[in-house]
Write an enzyme that holds these catalytic residues in place. Structure first.
Site, PDB file in Angstrom:
ATOM      1  N   LYS A   9       4.389   6.221  -6.251  1.00 32.51           N
ATOM      2  CA  LYS A   9       3.235   7.211  -6.521  1.00 32.51           C
ATOM      3  C   LYS A   9       4.897   8.774  -7.249  1.00 32.51           C
ATOM      4  O   LYS A   9       6.019   8.360  -6.153  1.00 32.51           O
ATOM      5  CB  LYS A   9       2.395   8.123  -5.546  1.00 32.51           C
ATOM      6  CG  LYS A   9       1.120   7.069  -6.006  1.00 32.51           C
ATOM      7  CD  LYS A   9      -0.022   7.578  -4.628  1.00 32.51           C
ATOM      8  CE  LYS A   9      -0.695   6.155  -4.597  1.00 32.51           C
ATOM      9  NZ  LYS A   9      -2.075   6.681  -3.734  1.00 32.51           N
ATOM     10  N   HIS A 115       0.299   2.936  -4.559  1.00 32.95           N
ATOM     11  CA  HIS A 115      -0.882   2.230  -5.222  1.00 32.95           C
ATOM     12  C   HIS A 115      -1.248   0.902  -4.583  1.00 32.95           C
ATOM     13  O   HIS A 115      -0.416   0.280  -5.257  1.00 32.95           O
ATOM     14  CB  HIS A 115      -2.068   2.986  -6.347  1.00 32.95           C
ATOM     15  CG  HIS A 115      -3.016   1.502  -6.770  1.00 32.95           C
ATOM     16  ND1 HIS A 115      -3.806   2.446  -6.010  1.00 32.95           N
ATOM     17  CD2 HIS A 115      -2.415   1.001  -7.624  1.00 32.95           C
ATOM     18  CE1 HIS A 115      -5.379   1.209  -7.086  1.00 32.95           C
ATOM     19  NE2 HIS A 115      -4.341   0.437  -7.836  1.00 32.95           N
ATOM     20  N   GLU A 126      -6.854  -3.021 -13.732  1.00 35.98           N
ATOM     21  CA  GLU A 126      -5.685  -2.293 -13.697  1.00 35.98           C
ATOM     22  C   GLU A 126      -4.317  -2.885 -13.887  1.00 35.98           C
ATOM     23  O   GLU A 126      -3.266  -1.727 -14.754  1.00 35.98           O
ATOM     24  CB  GLU A 126      -5.365  -1.697 -12.299  1.00 35.98           C
ATOM     25  CG  GLU A 126      -6.035  -1.163 -11.462  1.00 35.98           C
ATOM     26  CD  GLU A 126      -6.030  -0.966 -10.201  1.00 35.98           C
ATOM     27  OE1 GLU A 126      -5.181  -1.509  -9.185  1.00 35.98           O
ATOM     28  OE2 GLU A 126      -7.194  -0.043  -8.966  1.00 35.98           O
TER      29      GLU A 126
END
Ligand code: ATP
Ligand code: MG
Length: 139
Positions: A9, A115, A126
């Site tokens: 992130k 994540h 995803e």
């Protein structure tokens, strides 16, 4: 053997600690079989986190996830989904176990550095949200 999806992130890319995070991943027998660095658009981030759209933290989450570069990755290994969730540690770094990515590197419950998919089904969804099958190269 299975695959999971990982994001490093913006708090981590901004602090230049992506290598330290990937060392923990590789030290725990997960292989990075696909990887790219990109900036999430608002639409892409909202789609990714759609499950959280009614949460009080949703708008802040989208602002944060679009605030800088991210690295999206596919990880492969035995029980990859479960293994990676364990290595990541709890969402809130205060509750994360020693040696986990979030305990070692996260700043707070929002800026928590990584994540990871929470199920095999979501991992597939995803991965497909970011990668074509021909971009994923197993050893
Ligand atoms: P991720 O889905 O990013 O792997 P997670 O599954 O541990 O994390 P979720 O509950 O799915 O946690 O929340 C998604 C993300 O939203 C968190 O990783 C964090 O960045 C942010 N978040 C979650 N709860 C809060 C909160 N209470 N306040 C602020 N941000 C939060
Ligand atoms: Mg989650």
């Amino acid at each position: 053997m299975n695959r999971t999806f990982s994001i490093i992130k913006p708090d981590a890319t901004k602090r230049n600690i992506t290598g330290s995070i990937n060392k923990i991943i590789e030290d725990n027998n997960l292989i990075i079989v696909a990887q790219k660095r990109l900036k999430l658009s608002k639409e892409k981030a909202e789609g990714f986190y759609a499950v959280h759209k009614d949460k009080p933290f949703f708008n802040d989450l989208i602002e944060y996830m679009t605030s800088g570069p991210v690295i999206v990755q596919v990880l492969e290994g035995d029980n990859a989904v479960e293994n990676y969730r364990k290595i990541m540690g709890a969402t809130n770094p205060d509750n994360a176990e020693k040696g986990t990515i979030r305990k070692e590197h996260a700043l707070n419950i929002q800026e928590n550095s990584v994540h990871g998919s929470d199920s095999i089904t979501n991992a597939e969804i995803e991965i497909n949200y970011f990668f074509e099958e021909n971009e994923i190269i197993s050893n």
